[in-house]
Design an enzyme around this catalytic site. Sequence first.
Site, mmCIF file in Angstrom:
data_model
loop_
_atom_site.group_PDB
_atom_site.id
_atom_site.type_symbol
_atom_site.label_atom_id
_atom_site.label_comp_id
_atom_site.label_asym_id
_atom_site.label_seq_id
_atom_site.Cartn_x
_atom_site.Cartn_y
_atom_site.Cartn_z
ATOM 1 N N ASP A 1 0.801 -1.247 0.000
ATOM 2 C CA ASP A 1 0.000 0.000 0.000
ATOM 3 C C ASP A 1 0.826 1.285 0.000
ATOM 4 O O ASP A 1 0.258 2.387 -0.025
ATOM 5 C CB ASP A 1 -0.959 -0.016 1.206
ATOM 6 C CG ASP A 1 -0.215 -0.230 2.546
ATOM 7 O OD1 ASP A 1 -0.804 -0.858 3.447
ATOM 8 O OD2 ASP A 1 0.944 0.221 2.673
ATOM 9 N N HIS B 1 6.662 -7.962 -0.865
ATOM 10 C CA HIS B 1 5.648 -8.518 -1.780
ATOM 11 C C HIS B 1 5.350 -7.555 -2.919
ATOM 12 O O HIS B 1 4.250 -7.553 -3.478
ATOM 13 C CB HIS B 1 4.349 -8.843 -1.008
ATOM 14 C CG HIS B 1 4.508 -10.036 -0.092
ATOM 15 N ND1 HIS B 1 3.679 -10.268 0.972
ATOM 16 C CD2 HIS B 1 5.433 -11.025 -0.074
ATOM 17 C CE1 HIS B 1 4.071 -11.379 1.599
ATOM 18 N NE2 HIS B 1 5.136 -11.857 0.998
ATOM 19 N N CYS C 1 2.417 -6.529 -18.063
ATOM 20 C CA CYS C 1 1.679 -7.444 -18.951
ATOM 21 C C CYS C 1 2.419 -8.781 -18.962
ATOM 22 O O CYS C 1 3.601 -8.844 -19.286
ATOM 23 C CB CYS C 1 1.642 -6.868 -20.370
ATOM 24 S SG CYS C 1 0.784 -7.967 -21.527
ATOM 25 N N CYS D 1 3.253 -9.579 -22.913
ATOM 26 C CA CYS D 1 4.249 -8.909 -23.776
ATOM 27 C C CYS D 1 5.288 -8.128 -22.969
ATOM 28 O O CYS D 1 6.086 -7.385 -23.523
ATOM 29 C CB CYS D 1 3.541 -7.961 -24.752
ATOM 30 S SG CYS D 1 2.946 -6.438 -23.970
ATOM 31 N N CYS E 1 -3.315 -3.727 -21.343
ATOM 32 C CA CYS E 1 -2.062 -3.389 -22.029
ATOM 33 C C CYS E 1 -2.407 -2.944 -23.446
ATOM 34 O O CYS E 1 -3.498 -3.237 -23.954
ATOM 35 C CB CYS E 1 -1.190 -4.646 -22.056
ATOM 36 S SG CYS E 1 0.360 -4.421 -22.929
ATOM 37 N N CYS F 1 -1.374 -4.245 -25.889
ATOM 38 C CA CYS F 1 -1.529 -5.484 -26.690
ATOM 39 C C CYS F 1 -2.908 -6.097 -26.481
ATOM 40 O O CYS F 1 -3.235 -7.131 -27.060
ATOM 41 C CB CYS F 1 -0.433 -6.499 -26.306
ATOM 42 S SG CYS F 1 -0.717 -7.358 -24.738
ATOM 43 N N GLY G 1 1.825 -6.218 13.249
ATOM 44 C CA GLY G 1 0.624 -6.438 12.438
ATOM 45 C C GLY G 1 0.745 -7.542 11.424
ATOM 46 O O GLY G 1 0.233 -7.440 10.311
ATOM 47 N N THR G 2 1.448 -8.633 11.800
ATOM 48 C CA THR G 2 1.484 -9.777 10.897
ATOM 49 C C THR G 2 1.147 -11.049 11.671
ATOM 50 O O THR G 2 1.529 -11.216 12.830
ATOM 51 C CB THR G 2 2.848 -9.935 10.185
ATOM 52 O OG1 THR G 2 2.784 -11.052 9.277
ATOM 53 C CG2 THR G 2 3.981 -10.127 11.160
ATOM 54 N N ASN H 1 0.797 -6.601 18.232
ATOM 55 C CA ASN H 1 -0.344 -7.222 17.564
ATOM 56 C C ASN H 1 -1.556 -7.128 18.483
ATOM 57 O O ASN H 1 -1.414 -7.043 19.702
ATOM 58 C CB ASN H 1 -0.046 -8.702 17.246
ATOM 59 C CG ASN H 1 -0.910 -9.226 16.112
ATOM 60 O OD1 ASN H 1 -2.138 -9.202 16.221
ATOM 61 N ND2 ASN H 1 -0.303 -9.653 15.020
HETATM 62 N N1 APR Z 1 -3.010 -3.397 15.194
HETATM 63 C C1 APR Z 1 -2.143 -4.436 15.335
HETATM 64 N N2 APR Z 1 -2.327 -5.659 14.763
HETATM 65 C C2 APR Z 1 -3.439 -5.813 14.017
HETATM 66 C C3 APR Z 1 -4.391 -4.777 13.815
HETATM 67 C C4 APR Z 1 -4.143 -3.529 14.440
HETATM 68 N N3 APR Z 1 -4.986 -2.494 14.321
HETATM 69 N N4 APR Z 1 -5.397 -5.268 13.031
HETATM 70 C C5 APR Z 1 -5.070 -6.549 12.745
HETATM 71 N N5 APR Z 1 -3.907 -6.881 13.337
HETATM 72 C C6 APR Z 1 -3.174 -8.147 13.258
HETATM 73 C C7 APR Z 1 -4.044 -9.379 13.237
HETATM 74 O O1 APR Z 1 -4.299 -9.819 14.567
HETATM 75 C C8 APR Z 1 -3.153 -10.374 12.469
HETATM 76 O O2 APR Z 1 -2.305 -11.083 13.369
HETATM 77 O O3 APR Z 1 -2.477 -8.154 12.018
HETATM 78 C C9 APR Z 1 -2.298 -9.494 11.576
HETATM 79 C C10 APR Z 1 -2.670 -9.566 10.112
HETATM 80 O O4 APR Z 1 -2.403 -10.880 9.669
HETATM 81 P P1 APR Z 1 -2.769 -11.290 8.161
HETATM 82 O O5 APR Z 1 -4.163 -10.859 7.867
HETATM 83 O O6 APR Z 1 -2.406 -12.739 8.024
HETATM 84 O O7 APR Z 1 -1.820 -10.394 7.262
HETATM 85 P P2 APR Z 1 -0.268 -10.618 6.972
HETATM 86 O O8 APR Z 1 0.410 -11.269 8.138
HETATM 87 O O9 APR Z 1 0.267 -9.333 6.496
HETATM 88 O O10 APR Z 1 -0.326 -11.654 5.739
HETATM 89 C C11 APR Z 1 0.902 -11.964 5.107
HETATM 90 O O11 APR Z 1 -0.312 -13.123 3.383
HETATM 91 O O12 APR Z 1 -2.115 -13.199 1.991
HETATM 92 C C12 APR Z 1 -0.772 -12.923 2.042
HETATM 93 O O13 APR Z 1 0.409 -11.496 0.610
HETATM 94 C C13 APR Z 1 -0.500 -11.482 1.686
HETATM 95 O O14 APR Z 1 1.206 -10.023 2.583
HETATM 96 C C14 APR Z 1 0.152 -10.902 2.927
HETATM 97 C C15 APR Z 1 0.671 -12.141 3.631
#
Ligand code: APR
Length: 253
Positions: free
Chosen positions: A104, A119, A127, A130, A147, A149, A186-187, A212
Amino acid sequence: MEERIKKAARTICQSSITIALTGAGISVESGIPDFRSSGGLWERFNPIEYGSIGAFKANPEKVWQMLREVSHLLDSARPNPAHRGLGRLQELGLLHTIITQNVDYLHQEGGATRVIEYHGNAKTLSCLWCDQRYNSDELGGQLPPKCSCGKVLKPDVVFFGEPIPLRALQESFELASTCKALLVLGTSGEVAPANTIPETAKRAGATIIEVNLEPTVLTNYLTDIFLQGKASEMVTELVKEVEIIIAENYENL
Ligand code: APR
């Protein structure tokens, strides 16, 4: 929680190299849903049918039904305090690089200057037939974008089944192997190879600070300091504490 924030802030101030790994959760407060929480993108669009390179090649118009929704959200999204707080840490010289799984561009818009887009990002499209490449703003908003094409274009983001850009892979591994502190924000830690970064850093002796809303697969296994809460609130508190430490150190000089 306050003690944990202080401990995390001290770790960041004492670390010679701190990096961050971010996921979709850091952009949820900017209006972009994540993938695996309830209401997330993969709850509404099956990732096998909409998120894989095979699905795109087989039926690009169908995948663009999902991409259309995401691109509207990306167009209106703005950096939130979590993005700006990480940008501030970089400005203070306390955050070497942000490795983001997000496409983003909000880290850059939030002031970050060193970002590895693990990512890819949605700013350019290619494309598959091409090899022509376009900037998203030169396509006039037509969806799905085509594209010259005649084929449907694919955003330069990594779909399931596609490799991570080699430079991003190498630089991220190098940083994870040498950092002294890793901020994971946030993952869910569900997706490889991005989810090997925390383990690589841990093995190299780094302190893992995780932000998280809820515990993840990483929390009980790798995390040293778990800051449970919204990314914007936790990062804001963290930066505030870092700046207090910096100010106190100046006074003691
Ligand atoms: N603050 C902190 N954490 C948050 C918030 C927030 N406001 N909102 C959501 N979360 C946490 C959730 O609890 C979760 O653990 O963010 C995490 C998001 O996890 P996913 O939805 O699995 O996203 P991500 O880990 O980025 O996914 C990895 O998977 O689908 C593919 O390519 C896509 O880059 C992505 C990859």
